[in-house]
Design a protein around this motif. Structure first.
Motif, mmCIF file in Angstrom:
data_model
loop_
_atom_site.group_PDB
_atom_site.id
_atom_site.type_symbol
_atom_site.label_atom_id
_atom_site.label_comp_id
_atom_site.label_asym_id
_atom_site.label_seq_id
_atom_site.Cartn_x
_atom_site.Cartn_y
_atom_site.Cartn_z
ATOM 1 N N UNK A 1 16.920 1.797 -4.671
ATOM 2 C CA UNK A 1 16.493 2.949 -3.867
ATOM 3 C C UNK A 1 17.431 4.134 -4.038
ATOM 4 N N UNK A 2 18.731 3.875 -4.136
ATOM 5 C CA UNK A 2 19.676 4.977 -4.338
ATOM 6 C C UNK A 2 19.567 5.552 -5.751
ATOM 7 N N UNK A 3 19.303 4.702 -6.731
ATOM 8 C CA UNK A 3 19.081 5.191 -8.096
ATOM 9 C C UNK A 3 17.839 6.079 -8.131
ATOM 10 N N UNK A 4 16.770 5.630 -7.461
ATOM 11 C CA UNK A 4 15.550 6.441 -7.404
ATOM 12 C C UNK A 4 15.808 7.786 -6.734
ATOM 13 N N UNK B 1 0.841 -1.200 0.000
ATOM 14 C CA UNK B 1 0.000 0.000 0.000
ATOM 15 C C UNK B 1 0.878 1.253 0.000
ATOM 16 N N UNK B 2 1.941 1.252 0.808
ATOM 17 C CA UNK B 2 2.859 2.395 0.846
ATOM 18 C C UNK B 2 3.531 2.619 -0.508
ATOM 19 N N UNK B 3 3.977 1.530 -1.132
ATOM 20 C CA UNK B 3 4.609 1.642 -2.445
ATOM 21 C C UNK B 3 3.632 2.217 -3.469
ATOM 22 N N UNK B 4 2.387 1.780 -3.418
ATOM 23 C CA UNK B 4 1.369 2.296 -4.332
ATOM 24 C C UNK B 4 1.130 3.784 -4.088
ATOM 25 N N UNK B 5 1.027 4.182 -2.836
ATOM 26 C CA UNK B 5 0.812 5.597 -2.514
ATOM 27 C C UNK B 5 1.970 6.454 -3.021
ATOM 28 N N UNK B 6 3.182 5.967 -2.858
ATOM 29 C CA UNK B 6 4.351 6.713 -3.331
ATOM 30 C C UNK B 6 4.362 6.772 -4.851
ATOM 31 N N UNK B 7 4.014 5.664 -5.509
ATOM 32 C CA UNK B 7 3.960 5.658 -6.974
ATOM 33 C C UNK B 7 2.941 6.683 -7.470
ATOM 34 N N UNK B 8 1.762 6.709 -6.863
ATOM 35 C CA UNK B 8 0.734 7.673 -7.279
ATOM 36 C C UNK B 8 1.186 9.103 -7.029
ATOM 37 N N UNK B 9 1.822 9.352 -5.901
ATOM 38 C CA UNK B 9 2.350 10.688 -5.608
ATOM 39 C C UNK B 9 3.393 11.091 -6.652
ATOM 40 N N UNK B 10 4.270 10.166 -6.999
ATOM 41 C CA UNK B 10 5.294 10.453 -8.003
ATOM 42 C C UNK B 10 4.685 10.720 -9.380
ATOM 43 N N UNK C 1 9.543 16.296 -3.314
ATOM 44 C CA UNK C 1 10.693 15.577 -3.878
ATOM 45 C C UNK C 1 11.813 15.422 -2.858
ATOM 46 N N UNK C 2 12.092 16.462 -2.093
ATOM 47 C CA UNK C 2 13.151 16.359 -1.072
ATOM 48 C C UNK C 2 12.775 15.328 -0.010
ATOM 49 N N UNK C 3 11.518 15.284 0.364
ATOM 50 C CA UNK C 3 11.067 14.277 1.321
ATOM 51 C C UNK C 3 11.208 12.870 0.761
ATOM 52 N N UNK C 4 10.869 12.701 -0.522
ATOM 53 C CA UNK C 4 10.993 11.378 -1.141
ATOM 54 C C UNK C 4 12.453 10.987 -1.348
ATOM 55 N N UNK C 5 13.314 11.955 -1.631
ATOM 56 C CA UNK C 5 14.750 11.662 -1.719
ATOM 57 C C UNK C 5 15.239 11.132 -0.372
ATOM 58 N N UNK C 6 14.840 11.792 0.703
ATOM 59 C CA UNK C 6 15.231 11.336 2.044
ATOM 60 C C UNK C 6 14.673 9.941 2.323
ATOM 61 N N UNK C 7 13.433 9.682 1.910
ATOM 62 C CA UNK C 7 12.823 8.369 2.113
ATOM 63 C C UNK C 7 13.589 7.284 1.359
ATOM 64 N N UNK C 8 13.866 7.519 0.075
ATOM 65 C CA UNK C 8 14.584 6.518 -0.719
ATOM 66 C C UNK C 8 15.994 6.290 -0.181
ATOM 67 N N UNK D 1 15.594 4.157 2.893
ATOM 68 C CA UNK D 1 15.338 2.765 2.508
ATOM 69 C C UNK D 1 16.630 2.082 2.086
ATOM 70 N N UNK D 2 17.426 2.763 1.258
ATOM 71 C CA UNK D 2 18.675 2.178 0.784
ATOM 72 C C UNK D 2 19.634 1.877 1.917
ATOM 73 N N UNK D 3 19.771 2.808 2.834
ATOM 74 C CA UNK D 3 20.683 2.615 3.965
ATOM 75 C C UNK D 3 20.203 1.479 4.861
ATOM 76 N N UNK D 4 18.920 1.508 5.207
ATOM 77 C CA UNK D 4 18.376 0.474 6.094
ATOM 78 C C UNK D 4 18.494 -0.905 5.454
ATOM 79 N N UNK D 5 18.169 -0.996 4.157
ATOM 80 C CA UNK D 5 18.252 -2.293 3.468
ATOM 81 C C UNK D 5 19.679 -2.806 3.485
ATOM 82 N N UNK D 6 20.624 -1.946 3.108
ATOM 83 C CA UNK D 6 22.034 -2.337 3.055
ATOM 84 C C UNK D 6 22.518 -2.787 4.432
#
Length: 128
Positions: free
Chosen positions: A117-120, A55-64, A80-87, A90-95
């Motif tokens: 996530x870092x590419x995004x 659901x979160x991924x869908x909400x972000x996709x629609x926002x984008x 966009x700055x908020x989504x950059x921070x989010x991505x 995500x990248x840091x936490x995943x790694x």
């Protein structure tokens, strides 16, 4: 039209489809024996959390898609700055999570989600 943001929106739409269909199928395969109540409870909880992320991924996709296709004025930079921070988060936490767990066959190269996530985040930065 903001092409870098549109690319990220498409990546996120693909992630939603992969998450809902492929991820659900894969997670269902690891269901514990129903008699193992503690494991079953944890597995059901994990399945629920997995779908909440869908659901979160869908909400972000629609926002984008909204940002990519319409001019949102001054709010656009903030979004966009908020989504950059989010991505980036995500990248840091995943790694870190994959490195911390250190499981054979499940390293950072076998689970390269962090790269996406870092590419995004980079594409969104170019979309500012």
């Amino acid at each position: 039209m903001n092409i870098p943001v549109l690319i990220v929106a498409c990546i996120m739409a693909i992630a939603v489809v992969a998450h809902v269909f492929g991820g659900t199928r894969e997670t269902a395969r690891i269901a514990p024996d129903p008699s193992a109540q503690n494991l079953t409870r944890h597995w059901v909880q994990a399945m629920g959390a997995f779908q909440m992320l869908s659901v979160d991924l869908l909400a972000i996709a629609l926002l984008l898609f909204g940002v990519a296709l319409w001019d949102l004025g001054p709010a656009e930079d903030l979004v966009l700055k908020g989504l950059i921070a989010l991505f980036c988060s995500w990248g840091i936490v995943w790694f870190v999570q994959v490195q911390w767990l250190k499981r054979t066959g499940a390293g950072i190269l076998q689970l390269p989600h962090w790269v996406i996530w870092f590419i995004c985040a980079g594409l969104l930065f170019f979309g500012l």
